[in-house]
Write a protein that holds these residues in place. Sequence first.
Motif, short mmCIF file in Angstrom:
data_model
loop_
_atom_site.label_atom_id
_atom_site.label_comp_id
_atom_site.label_asym_id
_atom_site.label_seq_id
_atom_site.Cartn_x
_atom_site.Cartn_y
_atom_site.Cartn_z
N SER A 172 5.68 12.77 5.24
CA SER A 172 6.41 11.55 4.87
C SER A 172 6.86 11.55 3.42
O SER A 172 7.70 10.75 3.03
CB SER A 172 5.53 10.32 5.13
OG SER A 172 4.39 10.33 4.29
N ASP A 173 6.30 12.43 2.60
CA ASP A 173 6.70 12.50 1.20
C ASP A 173 7.89 13.43 1.04
O ASP A 173 7.82 14.49 0.39
CB ASP A 173 5.52 12.95 0.33
CG ASP A 173 5.83 12.90 -1.16
OD1 ASP A 173 6.82 12.23 -1.53
OD2 ASP A 173 5.10 13.52 -1.96
N TYR B 68 -4.14 4.57 0.25
CA TYR B 68 -5.46 4.92 0.78
C TYR B 68 -5.80 6.39 0.58
O TYR B 68 -6.91 6.82 0.91
CB TYR B 68 -5.58 4.50 2.24
CG TYR B 68 -5.80 3.01 2.36
CD1 TYR B 68 -7.05 2.44 2.10
CD2 TYR B 68 -4.76 2.16 2.66
CE1 TYR B 68 -7.25 1.08 2.17
CE2 TYR B 68 -4.94 0.78 2.74
CZ TYR B 68 -6.19 0.25 2.50
OH TYR B 68 -6.39 -1.10 2.55
N GLN B 69 -4.86 7.15 0.02
CA GLN B 69 -5.17 8.51 -0.42
C GLN B 69 -5.53 8.52 -1.91
O GLN B 69 -5.78 9.58 -2.48
CB GLN B 69 -3.97 9.42 -0.14
CG GLN B 69 -3.68 9.57 1.35
CD GLN B 69 -2.40 10.34 1.63
OE1 GLN B 69 -1.57 10.55 0.74
NE2 GLN B 69 -2.22 10.74 2.88
N ASN C 253 0.79 6.91 -0.20
CA ASN C 253 -0.09 6.01 0.54
C ASN C 253 -1.29 5.69 -0.33
O ASN C 253 -2.03 6.59 -0.74
CB ASN C 253 -0.52 6.68 1.85
CG ASN C 253 -1.40 5.79 2.72
OD1 ASN C 253 -2.04 4.84 2.23
ND2 ASN C 253 -1.44 6.08 4.00
N THR D 135 4.97 6.80 9.12
CA THR D 135 3.61 6.76 9.66
C THR D 135 3.34 7.91 10.63
O THR D 135 2.35 7.89 11.36
CB THR D 135 3.35 5.43 10.37
OG1 THR D 135 4.39 5.17 11.32
CG2 THR D 135 3.30 4.28 9.37
N TYR E 163 0.81 -1.21 0.00
CA TYR E 163 0.00 0.00 0.00
C TYR E 163 0.85 1.27 0.00
O TYR E 163 0.30 2.37 0.04
CB TYR E 163 -0.91 0.03 1.23
CG TYR E 163 -1.79 -1.21 1.36
CD1 TYR E 163 -2.56 -1.66 0.30
CD2 TYR E 163 -1.85 -1.91 2.56
CE1 TYR E 163 -3.37 -2.78 0.42
CE2 TYR E 163 -2.66 -3.03 2.69
CZ TYR E 163 -3.41 -3.46 1.62
OH TYR E 163 -4.21 -4.57 1.74
N HIS E 164 2.17 1.12 -0.04
CA HIS E 164 3.07 2.28 0.06
C HIS E 164 4.20 2.11 -0.94
O HIS E 164 4.93 1.11 -0.90
CB HIS E 164 3.64 2.40 1.48
CG HIS E 164 2.60 2.50 2.55
ND1 HIS E 164 2.20 3.70 3.08
CD2 HIS E 164 1.87 1.54 3.18
CE1 HIS E 164 1.26 3.48 4.00
NE2 HIS E 164 1.05 2.18 4.07
N HIS F 129 7.09 9.04 -0.98
CA HIS F 129 6.18 8.12 -0.31
C HIS F 129 4.75 8.45 -0.71
O HIS F 129 4.29 9.57 -0.53
CB HIS F 129 6.32 8.21 1.21
CG HIS F 129 5.24 7.46 1.94
ND1 HIS F 129 4.48 8.01 2.95
CD2 HIS F 129 4.77 6.20 1.77
CE1 HIS F 129 3.60 7.12 3.37
NE2 HIS F 129 3.76 6.01 2.68
#
Length: 257
Positions: free
Chosen positions: A235-236, A47-48, A45, A229, A3-4, A43
């Motif tokens: 995180s990007d 789920y975005q 995610n 996390t 997922y990442h 990075h």
Amino acid sequence: MCYHISLAVDQPELENRFKAKLEAGGSSAAGSGPKAGFLPVYHANAYQFPAWPIVTRQKPNTLRLYHWGLIPRWAKSTENADDIRSKTINARSESIYEKPSFRSAAQAGNRCLIPSTGFYEWHTIGSKKFPFYINLKDQPIFSIAGLYDEWADPDTGEIIPTYTMLTTDANPLLAAIHNTKQRMPCVLTPEAEQVWLHEELSEKDVLDLLARAYPASRMHSHSISKRITSRTEPSDVPEVLAPSTYAELADKPELFA
């Protein structure tokens, strides 16, 4: 499952690698607007539901921005589509011809390449999880096999292009790292990439190709900080890729390559 991921390159590097031009009029997961083009993504995610440049069989000379999380064309409403896409980020390659969400795309040959420079997985010890970054020794920019579809929003008529990432049984390195699921993305060799994108394949051909896990000997892995996390730090950023050590992993050389 995966997922990442990252795609830490600029647009010219990306276009040169795939001998394809980024489709005009869109912005990337890291783009600041419709004219931003593609900017490095350290990075993302799933789920975005980020927009991601993929190469489709339909237009192999074009990098097209599709959203992660496949919406099958038979989805009846926006509510239905939103519910489905949260469950179709990954697809188990073994069952793509069986699962309703993926079957029509698989049967239609809607195969695509998902460009990446690396992906993230977590190693679990008891209640603790330790993040790892995995990339390839022989391909700075590589492809993960995917399926795509295009869904027409019944309320607006807008065509929403989406994709799913295919996964397979993990090789020994990923089985050690991702020890709860023991799955990994269907990373393609350069030869398999050309077959996946350009050749006519039977159902058996597809399943056989996807069952070949990328060799562990050609992968690199290192543990990273838990910034990935964090709810307070972005995180990007390049720093998310930096190696970080943990005392709990000191006696686990099988996790590092």
